[in-house]
Design an enzyme around this catalytic site. Structure first.
Site, short mmCIF file in Angstrom:
data_model
loop_
_atom_site.label_atom_id
_atom_site.label_comp_id
_atom_site.label_asym_id
_atom_site.label_seq_id
_atom_site.Cartn_x
_atom_site.Cartn_y
_atom_site.Cartn_z
N LYS A 188 0.88 -1.18 0.00
CA LYS A 188 0.00 0.00 0.00
C LYS A 188 0.92 1.23 0.00
CE LYS A 188 -1.75 3.02 2.06
NZ LYS A 188 -1.61 4.46 1.68
N GLU A 263 9.93 1.44 10.50
CA GLU A 263 10.99 2.41 10.18
C GLU A 263 10.34 3.78 10.29
OE1 GLU A 263 14.13 -0.25 8.89
OE2 GLU A 263 14.20 1.92 8.69
N CYS A 297 13.99 10.62 6.26
CA CYS A 297 14.00 10.18 7.65
C CYS A 297 15.38 10.36 8.24
CB CYS A 297 13.56 8.73 7.72
SG CYS A 297 14.49 7.66 6.64
N GLU A 395 10.47 16.55 14.38
CA GLU A 395 10.94 16.26 13.03
C GLU A 395 10.24 17.25 12.09
OE1 GLU A 395 9.47 12.72 11.06
OE2 GLU A 395 11.51 12.26 10.41
P1 NAD Z 1 2.79 8.74 7.17
O1 NAD Z 1 3.05 7.98 8.42
O2 NAD Z 1 1.75 9.77 7.19
O3 NAD Z 1 2.38 7.75 5.99
C1 NAD Z 1 3.14 6.62 5.65
C2 NAD Z 1 2.25 5.59 5.02
O4 NAD Z 1 1.30 5.17 5.99
C3 NAD Z 1 1.44 6.08 3.82
O5 NAD Z 1 1.31 5.05 2.87
C4 NAD Z 1 0.10 6.38 4.43
O6 NAD Z 1 -0.96 6.30 3.49
C5 NAD Z 1 0.00 5.28 5.46
N1 NAD Z 1 -0.91 5.56 6.58
C6 NAD Z 1 -1.32 6.75 7.06
N2 NAD Z 1 -2.21 6.56 8.06
C7 NAD Z 1 -2.33 5.23 8.23
C8 NAD Z 1 -3.08 4.41 9.14
N3 NAD Z 1 -3.89 4.91 10.05
N4 NAD Z 1 -2.93 3.08 9.03
C9 NAD Z 1 -2.12 2.53 8.13
N5 NAD Z 1 -1.42 3.24 7.24
C10 NAD Z 1 -1.51 4.59 7.30
O7 NAD Z 1 4.20 9.28 6.71
P2 NAD Z 1 4.55 10.16 5.42
O8 NAD Z 1 4.06 11.53 5.72
O9 NAD Z 1 4.12 9.47 4.19
O10 NAD Z 1 6.15 10.11 5.45
C11 NAD Z 1 6.90 10.91 6.28
C12 NAD Z 1 7.31 10.19 7.56
O11 NAD Z 1 7.92 8.95 7.24
C13 NAD Z 1 8.37 10.94 8.34
O12 NAD Z 1 8.05 10.90 9.72
C14 NAD Z 1 9.64 10.16 8.10
O13 NAD Z 1 10.62 10.28 9.07
C15 NAD Z 1 9.14 8.80 7.97
N6 NAD Z 1 10.07 7.97 7.19
C16 NAD Z 1 10.87 7.08 7.83
C17 NAD Z 1 11.78 6.32 7.11
C18 NAD Z 1 12.68 5.34 7.79
O14 NAD Z 1 13.31 4.55 7.10
N7 NAD Z 1 12.78 5.35 9.10
C19 NAD Z 1 11.87 6.47 5.74
C20 NAD Z 1 11.05 7.40 5.11
C21 NAD Z 1 10.15 8.15 5.86
#
Ligand code: NAD
Length: 499
Positions: A188, A263, A297, A395
């Protein structure tokens, strides 16, 4: 055409995608659709279906059947490797198309997208080797009548949820390893950057992956994502995204005790000691906060610099940042593209406005360049930052760097660790004793010495503290998706219990 100078243009019409189920495309039909506009050009570039819960159930059922009948898990490592090598070749063949859509949906510079697509192919090649190396253990020391085996088995159906910041690269850091383990997948992607995940599905089928092993459902996190993490027929969820959603996942996983790989976020220190090559460090710190518009991240967002060189370093850094090329991400010369979503833009602007109110001083940048078509933010450095400020703790996920000074090595380590996160850290010094001592004490899953944001598929990635659980990539990244079985084999005639 020369990639280094030719400037592409956005498409005249958005590309229409279906979702991917059981080895085939399913058109959106009468489902609602999500139209994505390029954050840098303001024109629609893709259209994807908003999948329903029934679609998700069909995808999970497809992955379940594909797992249970062993069409993939029953193949040899050599056969897994062959598919992954084919996939790598196909990614290279379609690299321009993938990079183009990655830039259109995400806003990142095209030169960077090209590098990431190439990197993704290379990860598939590495994972092909890992598929052949995966093994368990034996205990041949249990006496002549007993042999002990420890086998590794794929965990089952994996739900894979990915964010928008590196849609294709993060996918590539997970999918080849999950496949190398023998698992099946329901992916997803983020609703704003689904195109390249759907392309990956098509590529894997063409590469020879059996139908049903890799399925993609598209749609919002709150609906499809939430339904996926609550699904009782999914054995493991690999989630990359924010710590806030990661926390929801912990609750949702209790239904069937699914295994989790998380992650999450980071607030990563860049520790610059006075004995560093300051020119190199300034370049690295600038790269670490500008790369991917700071939407990484692992962005190095907290500069901790030894007080005796702080002012000199500030000058070196701001001079470099003033030369960063910001603009149209389809221009191959661009280094910093657009902010990916309006929500992310708002978060960054809130910090740009809030920093001075908290008492921090803008040293450079601070400008928001909203063009008629897209949103761009100048790389910004805040000085006079104190540890309690939101700027230093949260962040921001944008090109915004905070600057604090330290006097001793102990203080540097304490400041570096003064965060709920533990994803990455960079250390700049020419003193090897200091580099190693600091590396040992810093709480982070990835540490860079005299460099930043680099690596390859050989080494594991993941976080300490609230930055996550588990590790991706390397042989660790395959083992992550396996479970261990202990087998005792008795040999010869049994010594009877009932005489
Ligand atoms: P997000 O958590 O909003 O979304 C990530 C994914 O989760 C998306 O596909 C989103 O549709 C889905 N999602 C959102 N709500 C959900 C729910 N209730 N249940 C299940 N899935 C859900 O994050 P983002 O805004 O897309 O990305 C930015 C964040 O990701 C930052 O905090 C960043 O640090 C983190 N990130 C971490 C890594 C790592 O390797 N540690 C890598 C990239 C990004």
């Amino acid at each position: 055409m020369d990639n280094a100078s030719h400037i592409l243009t956005p498409p005249a019409e958005p590309r229409i995608f279906g979702f991917y189920l059981d080895g085939d495309w399913i058109a959106s039909g009468d489902r609602q659709v999500f139209e994505r506009a390029s954050p840098a050009h303001g024109v629609p570039v893709t259209r994807i279906p908003k999948c329903t819960e029934d679609d998700l159930n069909a995808a999970v059922a497809s992955a379940r059947v594909a797992f249970e009948d062993r069409r993939w898990s029953g193949l040899s490592g050599t056969e897994h490797a062959a598919v992954l090598l084919n996939a790598a070749a196909l990614i290279r063949e379609r690299s321009e198309e993938i990079a183009y859509f990655e830039t259109l949906e995400n806003g990142k510079p095209i030169a960077q997208s090209r590098g990431e697509v190439d990197g993704a192919a290379s990860i598939c090649e590495y994972a092909a080797g890992a598929a052949r190396s995966l093994h368990g253990d034996t205990f041949n020391n249990l006496g002549d009548k007993m042999l002990g085996l420890v086998t590794r088995e794929p965990i089952g159906v994996v739900g894979l949820i990915t964010p928008w910041n590196f849609p294709f690269f993060i996918l590539a850091e997970r999918v080849p390893f999950i496949l190398a383990s023998g698992c099946t997948i329901v992916a997803k992607p983020s609703e704003v950057t689904s195109a390249t995940t759907l392309m990956m599905a098509e590529i894997l089928t063409e590469a020879g992956l059996p139908d049903g092993v890799f399925n993609v459902v598209t749609g919002s996190g709150s609906e499809i994502g939430q339904a996926l993490i609550e699904h009782d027929d999914i054995d493991m969820v690999s989630f990359t995204g924010s710590t806030a959603v990661g926390r929801r996942l912990l609750q949702a996983a209790t239904g069937n005790f699914k295994r989790l790989g998380l992650e999450l976020g980071g607030k990563n220190p860049q520790i610059v000691f006075a004995d560093a090559d300051l020119e190199d460090a300034a370049d690295g710190v600038a790269f670490g906060i500008c790369f991917n518009t700071g939407q990484c991240c692992v962005s190095g967002s907290r500069l901790l610099v030894e007080r005796s060189v702080a002012s000199q370093f500030e000058t070196l850094l701001t001079e470099r940042l003033s030369r960063v090329k910001i603009g149209d991400p389809l221009d191959p010369q661009t280094q910093v593209g657009a902010i990916t979503t309006p929500a992310q833009n708002e978060t960054i602007v809130r910090h740009l406005e809030g920093g001075p109110k908290e008492g921090a001083r803008i040293v450079c940048g601070g400008g928001v360049l909203i063009t008629e078509r897209g949103q761009f933010i100048q790389p910004t450095v805040f000085a006079d930052v104190t540890p309690d400020m939101a700027l230093a703790r949260e962040e921001i996920f944008g090109p915004v760097l905070t600057m604090q000074s330290f006097d001793t090595d102990e203080e540097a380590v304490a400041m570096a660790n003064d965060t709920e996160y533990g994803l990455a850290a960079s250390i700049w010094t020419k003193n090897i004793d200091r580099a190693v001592a600091t590396m040992r004490r810093v709480q982070a899953g990835r540490v860079w010495v005299n460099t930043t944001i680099t690596g390859g598929p050989e080494m594991p990635i993941g976080g300490f503290k609230q930055s996550g659980w588990g590790r991706e990539t390397g042989i660790y990244g395959v083992e992550e998706y396996t479970q261990v079985k202990s087998v005792h084999i008795e040999l010869g005639k049994r010594t009877h219990w009932i005489s």
